[in-house]
Design an enzyme around this catalytic site. Structure first.
Site, PDB file in Angstrom:
ATOM      1  N   LYS A   1     -55.278  74.071  80.494  1.00 44.00           N
ATOM      2  CA  LYS A   1     -55.288  75.480  80.911  1.00 44.00           C
ATOM      3  C   LYS A   1     -56.624  75.857  81.556  1.00 44.00           C
ATOM      4  O   LYS A   1     -56.652  76.505  82.597  1.00 44.00           O
ATOM      5  CB  LYS A   1     -55.038  76.410  79.707  1.00 44.00           C
ATOM      6  CG  LYS A   1     -53.702  76.188  79.021  1.00 44.00           C
ATOM      7  CD  LYS A   1     -53.468  77.192  77.902  1.00 44.00           C
ATOM      8  CE  LYS A   1     -54.441  77.106  76.746  1.00 44.00           C
ATOM      9  NZ  LYS A   1     -54.287  75.897  75.907  1.00 44.00           N
TER      10      LYS A   1
ATOM     11  N   ARG B   1     -62.520  63.983  75.045  1.00 45.41           N
ATOM     12  CA  ARG B   1     -63.211  65.080  75.728  1.00 45.41           C
ATOM     13  C   ARG B   1     -64.666  65.179  75.283  1.00 45.41           C
ATOM     14  O   ARG B   1     -64.972  65.075  74.096  1.00 45.41           O
ATOM     15  CB  ARG B   1     -62.455  66.363  75.377  1.00 45.41           C
ATOM     16  CG  ARG B   1     -62.817  67.543  76.182  1.00 45.41           C
ATOM     17  CD  ARG B   1     -61.639  68.483  76.317  1.00 45.41           C
ATOM     18  NE  ARG B   1     -61.415  69.307  75.139  1.00 45.41           N
ATOM     19  CZ  ARG B   1     -60.563  70.332  75.132  1.00 45.41           C
ATOM     20  NH1 ARG B   1     -59.887  70.636  76.215  1.00 45.41           N
ATOM     21  NH2 ARG B   1     -60.388  71.032  74.044  1.00 45.41           N
TER      22      ARG B   1
ATOM     23  N   ARG C   1     -51.691  84.283  72.033  1.00 50.50           N
ATOM     24  CA  ARG C   1     -51.486  83.086  71.225  1.00 50.50           C
ATOM     25  C   ARG C   1     -50.635  83.358  69.996  1.00 50.50           C
ATOM     26  O   ARG C   1     -50.366  82.454  69.233  1.00 50.50           O
ATOM     27  CB  ARG C   1     -52.856  82.604  70.763  1.00 50.50           C
ATOM     28  CG  ARG C   1     -53.163  81.151  71.064  1.00 50.50           C
ATOM     29  CD  ARG C   1     -54.625  80.991  70.715  1.00 50.50           C
ATOM     30  NE  ARG C   1     -55.098  79.675  70.660  1.00 50.50           N
ATOM     31  CZ  ARG C   1     -55.884  79.124  71.593  1.00 50.50           C
ATOM     32  NH1 ARG C   1     -56.170  79.782  72.693  1.00 50.50           N
ATOM     33  NH2 ARG C   1     -56.352  77.926  71.416  1.00 50.50           N
TER      34      ARG C   1
ATOM     35  N   ARG D   1     -67.200  68.696  71.341  1.00 56.10           N
ATOM     36  CA  ARG D   1     -67.094  70.107  70.978  1.00 56.10           C
ATOM     37  C   ARG D   1     -66.751  70.171  69.495  1.00 56.10           C
ATOM     38  O   ARG D   1     -65.930  69.390  69.023  1.00 56.10           O
ATOM     39  CB  ARG D   1     -65.987  70.752  71.822  1.00 56.10           C
ATOM     40  CG  ARG D   1     -66.086  72.245  71.916  1.00 56.10           C
ATOM     41  CD  ARG D   1     -65.095  72.792  72.913  1.00 56.10           C
ATOM     42  NE  ARG D   1     -63.855  73.211  72.273  1.00 56.10           N
ATOM     43  CZ  ARG D   1     -62.822  73.728  72.923  1.00 56.10           C
ATOM     44  NH1 ARG D   1     -62.871  73.883  74.223  1.00 56.10           N
ATOM     45  NH2 ARG D   1     -61.740  74.085  72.284  1.00 56.10           N
TER      46      ARG D   1
END
Ligand code: ADP
Length: 224
Positions: free
Chosen positions: A16, A129, A91, A162
């Site tokens: 997204k 990631r 959400r 992250r």
């Protein structure tokens, strides 16, 4: 031409944020990422940030009232005059209901794009990631890899994982998606909002963005 509210819908890791960055440029509208807004609040250590930090670290959703308030303020900003892309919002069905109330007051065209990505691809993407510790830019291992391994292309800072991309937290985020977010799609459909599925695995981000632009032109009644 009516303002556009483009809702990018999909599980964590479906791309997204990547699509929002590309479409923001080509469509000339604002990019609103509730995840980024919340991370900024956590980094600044303000009252909202302090209240949501532990929930985010655990991969759980933050309360509806908190995000609703942030979005309500954000869409009034001047850069949203032509429209905006919602990335990570709504959400929950409660958030979707508030958004519907906000939008009904405005001349705006809402389109939902559902980025469809296989569960195993999601797990592989998120576990690979890496993020710049300074500017927040995200990199992948196979696609969008940094030019020099482990270092940000933009500012040379070293890359890290992250906080909420750790495996046990990813499992919680995916659970929250299945239980609380996936039902929002049925709500959109029931409300008569146009919803389009876009296959978003094994396709280059630019190609996906072009497909989305084509769907939006069609929705706006423009020639492809
Ligand atoms: P991802 O979509 O990859 O999980 P985001 O950056 O969109 O990542 O969100 C990170 C975290 O921020 C979520 O796990 C959640 O705790 C919080 N968050 C973001 N958007 C919302 C929202 N609309 N409602 C509740 N919590 C949110």
């Amino acid at each position: 031409m009516a303002r556009l509210c483009l809702i990018l819908f999909g599980s964590p890791g479906s791309g997204k944020g990547t699509q929002a960055k590309l479409l923001k440029e080509s469509l000339g509208i604002a990019h609103i990422s509730t995840g980024d807004m919340l991370r900024e609040r956590v980094a600044s250590g303000d009252e909202i940030g302090r209240s949501v930090a532990s929930l985010m670290q655990a991969g759980e959703l933050v309360p509806d009232e908190t995000v609703n308030r942030l979005v309500e303020e954000r869409i009034e900003q001047p850069d949203c005059a032509n429209g905006f892309i919602l990335d990570g919002y709504p959400r929950t069905v409660q958030q979707a209901k508030l958004l519907a109330e906000l939008l009904v007051l405005r001349p705006i065209r809402t389109v939902v794009i559902h980025l469809v990505v296989d569960y195993n691809v999601i797990i592989a993407r998120i576990s690979g990631r890496r993020q710049c510790q300074a500017c927040g830019a995200l990199y992948g291992v196979t696609s969008n890899a940094p030019k020099n391994p482990g270092v940000c292309d933009k500012d040379g800072t070293s890359l890290g994982i992250r906080d909420d991309d750790r495996e046990e937290v990813v499992r919680e985020r995916l659970k929250a998606y299945e239980q609380q977010t996936a039902p929002v799609l049925a709500y959109f459909k029931k409300s008569g909002i146009p919803c389009w599925n876009v296959e978003a695995a094994d396709v280059a981000p630019q190609v996906i963005a072009q497909e989305i632009e084509g769907l939006i032109r069609k929705e706006r009644g423009e020639a492809a």
